[in-house]
Write a protein that holds these residues in place. Structure first.
Motif, PDB file in Angstrom:
ATOM      1  N   PHE A 183      21.045  16.922 122.936  1.00  0.00           N
ATOM      2  CA  PHE A 183      20.385  17.600 121.743  1.00  0.00           C
ATOM      3  C   PHE A 183      21.381  18.443 121.119  1.00  0.00           C
ATOM      4  CE2 PHE A 183      18.236  21.505 120.357  1.00  0.00           C
ATOM      5  CZ  PHE A 183      17.353  20.988 119.611  1.00  0.00           C
ATOM      6  N   LEU A 184      21.879  19.349 121.647  1.00  0.00           N
ATOM      7  CA  LEU A 184      22.731  20.510 120.910  1.00  0.00           C
ATOM      8  C   LEU A 184      23.768  19.818 119.813  1.00  0.00           C
ATOM      9  CD1 LEU A 184      23.025  23.315 120.142  1.00  0.00           C
ATOM     10  CD2 LEU A 184      24.551  23.475 122.036  1.00  0.00           C
ATOM     11  N   LEU A 185      24.776  18.757 120.591  1.00  0.00           N
ATOM     12  CA  LEU A 185      25.846  18.097 119.722  1.00  0.00           C
ATOM     13  C   LEU A 185      25.365  17.640 118.862  1.00  0.00           C
ATOM     14  CD1 LEU A 185      28.787  17.415 119.363  1.00  0.00           C
ATOM     15  CD2 LEU A 185      28.437  15.796 121.352  1.00  0.00           C
ATOM     16  N   LYS A 186      24.286  16.717 118.922  1.00  0.00           N
ATOM     17  CA  LYS A 186      23.873  15.810 117.808  1.00  0.00           C
ATOM     18  C   LYS A 186      23.266  16.565 116.653  1.00  0.00           C
ATOM     19  CE  LYS A 186      22.937  11.797 120.430  1.00  0.00           C
ATOM     20  NZ  LYS A 186      24.338  11.392 120.661  1.00  0.00           N
ATOM     21  N   ARG A 187      22.723  17.707 116.933  1.00  0.00           N
ATOM     22  CA  ARG A 187      22.273  18.617 115.800  1.00  0.00           C
ATOM     23  C   ARG A 187      23.459  19.308 115.046  1.00  0.00           C
ATOM     24  NH1 ARG A 187      18.946  16.006 117.902  1.00  0.00           N
ATOM     25  NH2 ARG A 187      16.867  16.085 118.045  1.00  0.00           N
ATOM     26  N   LEU A 188      24.298  19.714 115.822  1.00  0.00           N
ATOM     27  CA  LEU A 188      25.492  20.530 115.410  1.00  0.00           C
ATOM     28  C   LEU A 188      26.252  19.666 114.513  1.00  0.00           C
ATOM     29  CD1 LEU A 188      26.417  22.776 118.300  1.00  0.00           C
ATOM     30  CD2 LEU A 188      25.504  23.597 115.898  1.00  0.00           C
ATOM     31  N   ALA A 189      26.475  18.460 114.881  1.00  0.00           N
ATOM     32  CA  ALA A 189      27.341  17.602 114.352  1.00  0.00           C
ATOM     33  C   ALA A 189      26.671  16.957 112.916  1.00  0.00           C
ATOM     34  CB  ALA A 189      27.402  16.292 115.155  1.00  0.00           C
ATOM     35  N   LYS A 190      25.321  16.907 112.977  1.00  0.00           N
ATOM     36  CA  LYS A 190      24.720  16.301 111.836  1.00  0.00           C
ATOM     37  C   LYS A 190      24.805  17.610 110.861  1.00  0.00           C
ATOM     38  CE  LYS A 190      20.162  14.687 110.153  1.00  0.00           C
ATOM     39  NZ  LYS A 190      18.889  14.261 110.636  1.00  0.00           N
TER      40      LYS A 190
ATOM     41  N   TYR B 285      33.803  19.541 125.917  1.00  0.00           N
ATOM     42  CA  TYR B 285      34.318  18.923 124.559  1.00  0.00           C
ATOM     43  C   TYR B 285      34.746  17.234 124.947  1.00  0.00           C
ATOM     44  CZ  TYR B 285      36.982  17.988 120.552  1.00  0.00           C
ATOM     45  OH  TYR B 285      37.676  17.314 119.244  1.00  0.00           O
ATOM     46  N   VAL B 286      35.461  17.207 125.876  1.00  0.00           N
ATOM     47  CA  VAL B 286      35.926  15.815 126.591  1.00  0.00           C
ATOM     48  C   VAL B 286      34.505  14.878 126.767  1.00  0.00           C
ATOM     49  CG1 VAL B 286      36.821  14.411 128.180  1.00  0.00           C
ATOM     50  CG2 VAL B 286      38.023  16.378 127.169  1.00  0.00           C
ATOM     51  N   MET B 287      33.555  15.448 127.220  1.00  0.00           N
ATOM     52  CA  MET B 287      32.316  14.688 127.382  1.00  0.00           C
ATOM     53  C   MET B 287      31.616  14.524 126.265  1.00  0.00           C
ATOM     54  SD  MET B 287      30.933  15.694 131.233  1.00  0.00           S
ATOM     55  CE  MET B 287      30.906  17.254 130.997  1.00  0.00           C
ATOM     56  N   GLY B 288      31.784  15.241 125.123  1.00  0.00           N
ATOM     57  CA  GLY B 288      31.076  15.194 123.802  1.00  0.00           C
ATOM     58  C   GLY B 288      31.707  13.953 122.843  1.00  0.00           C
ATOM     59  N   TRP B 289      32.904  14.125 123.239  1.00  0.00           N
ATOM     60  CA  TRP B 289      33.868  13.082 122.506  1.00  0.00           C
ATOM     61  C   TRP B 289      33.735  11.706 122.964  1.00  0.00           C
ATOM     62  CZ3 TRP B 289      37.739   9.911 124.344  1.00  0.00           C
ATOM     63  CH2 TRP B 289      38.577   9.431 123.321  1.00  0.00           C
ATOM     64  N   MET B 290      33.596  11.888 124.276  1.00  0.00           N
ATOM     65  CA  MET B 290      33.442  10.462 124.988  1.00  0.00           C
ATOM     66  C   MET B 290      32.219   9.731 124.464  1.00  0.00           C
ATOM     67  SD  MET B 290      33.787   9.781 129.244  1.00  0.00           S
ATOM     68  CE  MET B 290      32.922  11.211 129.384  1.00  0.00           C
ATOM     69  N   ASN B 291      31.081  10.671 124.590  1.00  0.00           N
ATOM     70  CA  ASN B 291      29.831  10.035 124.394  1.00  0.00           C
ATOM     71  C   ASN B 291      29.795   9.606 122.850  1.00  0.00           C
ATOM     72  OD1 ASN B 291      28.910  10.879 126.845  1.00  0.00           O
ATOM     73  ND2 ASN B 291      27.512  12.433 126.249  1.00  0.00           N
ATOM     74  N   GLU B 292      30.116  10.291 122.058  1.00  0.00           N
ATOM     75  CA  GLU B 292      30.030  10.059 120.765  1.00  0.00           C
ATOM     76  C   GLU B 292      31.159   8.995 120.268  1.00  0.00           C
ATOM     77  OE1 GLU B 292      27.340  10.799 118.830  1.00  0.00           O
ATOM     78  OE2 GLU B 292      26.737  11.743 120.534  1.00  0.00           O
TER      79      GLU B 292
END
Length: 138
Positions: free
Chosen positions: A51-58, A102-109
């Protein structure tokens, strides 16, 4: 995850979430699996990376969004220990947890096409290892 290892030597281990399985051995396998996979890993990955990463990245682009979500992720883990640890240890927890976020967010996206399955799996394994430590070795 790594928080258990970081704070184990600094505070009473009864304050750590996996302590609920201390000394229970195989009797705690099913509750520990539920804790590791769903209660913590899935809920945190859905909230922070799903949720948070996707909204912030947008709003801010992937790099800035990932930095912000990782800071929030690390800060929340540090805040849970605020009253029982010295500031320098809390900063270490925030930093290590933030880097992991951060690493997990990078890995996911970047590697998993936006899916949280990769970070959910790693997060669950880390939580299960911590619970297993308490179940069998503590």
């Amino acid at each position: 995850m790594p928080n258990s290892a970081l704070v184990y030597f600094y505070i009473d281990s009864s304050l750590l979430a996996p302590n609920q399985f201390a000394g229970l051995g195989f009797a705690a396998v099913i509750p520990a699996l539920f804790y590791a996979i769903f209660q913590t890993a899935l809920s945190e990955e859905l909230l922070f990376r799903g949720f948070l990463l996707k909204r912030l990245a947008k709003s801010f682009g992937f790099h800035v969004g990932n930095i912000i979500q990782s800071i929030v992720f690390g800060s929340i883990h540090g805040a849970m220990l605020w009253s029982v640890l010295p500031v320098q240890i809390i900063l270490l927890v925030v930093g290590c947890t933030g880097i992991a976020g951060y690493v997990m967010g990078w890995m996911n996206e970047r590697l998993a096409g936006g899916s949280i399955v990769a970070s959910w799996t790693i997060h669950a394994i880390g939580n299960l290892l911590a619970a297993g430590f308490f179940m069998f070795l503590y």
